[in-house]
Motif scaffolding. Structure first.
Motif, PDB file in Angstrom:
ATOM      1  N   GLU A 173       0.835  -1.206   0.000  1.00 60.89           N
ATOM      2  CA  GLU A 173       0.000   0.000   0.000  1.00 60.89           C
ATOM      3  C   GLU A 173       0.867   1.251   0.000  1.00 60.89           C
ATOM      4  O   GLU A 173       0.591   2.210  -0.731  1.00 60.89           O
ATOM      5  N   SER A 174       1.915   1.245   0.802  1.00 55.34           N
ATOM      6  CA  SER A 174       2.814   2.399   0.864  1.00 55.34           C
ATOM      7  C   SER A 174       3.490   2.642  -0.489  1.00 55.34           C
ATOM      8  O   SER A 174       3.550   3.778  -0.967  1.00 55.34           O
ATOM      9  N   ALA A 175       3.958   1.569  -1.103  1.00 55.00           N
ATOM     10  CA  ALA A 175       4.603   1.699  -2.416  1.00 55.00           C
ATOM     11  C   ALA A 175       3.611   2.196  -3.463  1.00 55.00           C
ATOM     12  O   ALA A 175       3.945   3.044  -4.302  1.00 55.00           O
ATOM     13  N   LEU A 176       2.391   1.686  -3.401  1.00 56.34           N
ATOM     14  CA  LEU A 176       1.371   2.116  -4.367  1.00 56.34           C
ATOM     15  C   LEU A 176       0.991   3.582  -4.166  1.00 56.34           C
ATOM     16  O   LEU A 176       0.789   4.310  -5.146  1.00 56.34           O
ATOM     17  N   ARG A 177       0.901   4.044  -2.912  1.00 61.42           N
ATOM     18  CA  ARG A 177       0.620   5.471  -2.653  1.00 61.42           C
ATOM     19  C   ARG A 177       1.711   6.333  -3.291  1.00 61.42           C
ATOM     20  O   ARG A 177       1.423   7.361  -3.906  1.00 61.42           O
ATOM     21  N   GLU A 178       2.945   5.899  -3.114  1.00 61.96           N
ATOM     22  CA  GLU A 178       4.072   6.614  -3.715  1.00 61.96           C
ATOM     23  C   GLU A 178       3.946   6.596  -5.235  1.00 61.96           C
ATOM     24  O   GLU A 178       4.219   7.600  -5.904  1.00 61.96           O
ATOM     25  N   GLY A 179       3.514   5.460  -5.779  1.00 61.34           N
ATOM     26  CA  GLY A 179       3.327   5.356  -7.226  1.00 61.34           C
ATOM     27  C   GLY A 179       2.266   6.311  -7.738  1.00 61.34           C
ATOM     28  O   GLY A 179       2.447   6.950  -8.779  1.00 61.34           O
ATOM     29  N   MET A 203      -2.976   2.686 -10.724  1.00 60.82           N
ATOM     30  CA  MET A 203      -2.256   2.496  -9.468  1.00 60.82           C
ATOM     31  C   MET A 203      -3.184   2.775  -8.276  1.00 60.82           C
ATOM     32  O   MET A 203      -3.167   2.035  -7.292  1.00 60.82           O
ATOM     33  N   ALA A 204      -4.002   3.806  -8.369  1.00 65.39           N
ATOM     34  CA  ALA A 204      -4.941   4.155  -7.293  1.00 65.39           C
ATOM     35  C   ALA A 204      -5.980   3.054  -7.104  1.00 65.39           C
ATOM     36  O   ALA A 204      -6.362   2.723  -5.974  1.00 65.39           O
ATOM     37  N   GLU A 205      -6.446   2.468  -8.208  1.00 65.23           N
ATOM     38  CA  GLU A 205      -7.407   1.367  -8.092  1.00 65.23           C
ATOM     39  C   GLU A 205      -6.756   0.147  -7.434  1.00 65.23           C
ATOM     40  O   GLU A 205      -7.376  -0.519  -6.601  1.00 65.23           O
ATOM     41  N   THR A 206      -5.520  -0.116  -7.792  1.00 66.04           N
ATOM     42  CA  THR A 206      -4.795  -1.227  -7.172  1.00 66.04           C
ATOM     43  C   THR A 206      -4.621  -0.962  -5.680  1.00 66.04           C
ATOM     44  O   THR A 206      -4.824  -1.854  -4.850  1.00 66.04           O
ATOM     45  N   LEU A 207      -4.273   0.261  -5.321  1.00 70.56           N
ATOM     46  CA  LEU A 207      -4.141   0.649  -3.918  1.00 70.56           C
ATOM     47  C   LEU A 207      -5.470   0.459  -3.185  1.00 70.56           C
ATOM     48  O   LEU A 207      -5.501  -0.122  -2.098  1.00 70.56           O
TER      49      LEU A 207
END
Length: 174
Positions: free
Chosen positions: A122-128, A142-146
């Protein structure tokens, strides 16, 4: 497996009212199912052997004999299973020998320990999302994946609590 070890395994299975061949078939069949689901072959075999033992605990030598594998293979499998929180190591009292134990709540432990992995993702995806821009196609993906992982994280926590209650009702505290 040595002739003596095979005899001991057969005697133990017979004493417990089990057919050693049927036990071996179960261990290999369940291990194959775990491999199909993505687990490495040797850890799957070791885990299935531990799960099928009445005590839920075996030494490296016992695992090696029953699975007909080397101590190094058992060691590598146990290291992997320990990292996945599926088995624990215990010292035999008064001995340097270790026993490997599977617990009745190993699935609960293994699944709830995935929470740390989900949090890192989740942290990596937020950064993405921030890096790619929330308004871009990649950022939206990326937001949908998060959002999916955040949802899964919350559902796992709620499901684990429901399981804890269900387990107590069905099997008592333990």
């Amino acid at each position: 497996m040595t002739k003596e070890a095979a005899g001991a395994a057969e005697a133990a299975a017979t004493e417990a009212g089990r057919d050693p061949e049927a036990v071996s078939k179960f261990v290999e069949g369940f291990a194959a199912q775990l491999v199909e689901a993505g687990m490495q072959r040797m850890p799957a075999r070791v885990f299935a052997a531990l799960l099928a033992s009445d005590s839920g605990s075996l030494t490296s030598a016992e695992l090696g004999e029953s699975l007909q594998v080397s101590p190094a293979a058992v060691s590598g499998a146990v290291r992997y299973l320990s990292q996945q929180h599926m088995v624990s190591r215990e010292r035999e009292p008064g001995s340097r020998r270790e026993r490997y134990r599977v617990h009745s709540n190993q699935w609960y432990e293994a699944l709830t320990n995935r929470e740390a992995v989900l949090k890192r993702w989740e942290s990596a995806l937020r950064e993405g999302v921030t890096s790619l821009g929330a308004g871009t196609p990649a950022g939206r993906r990326m937001a949908e994946t998060l959002a999916f992982f955040e949802f899964v994280d919350g559902e796992i926590a709620a499901m684990m609590e429901r399981w804890r209650v269900h387990r107590e009702e069905r099997f008592g505290r333990g």
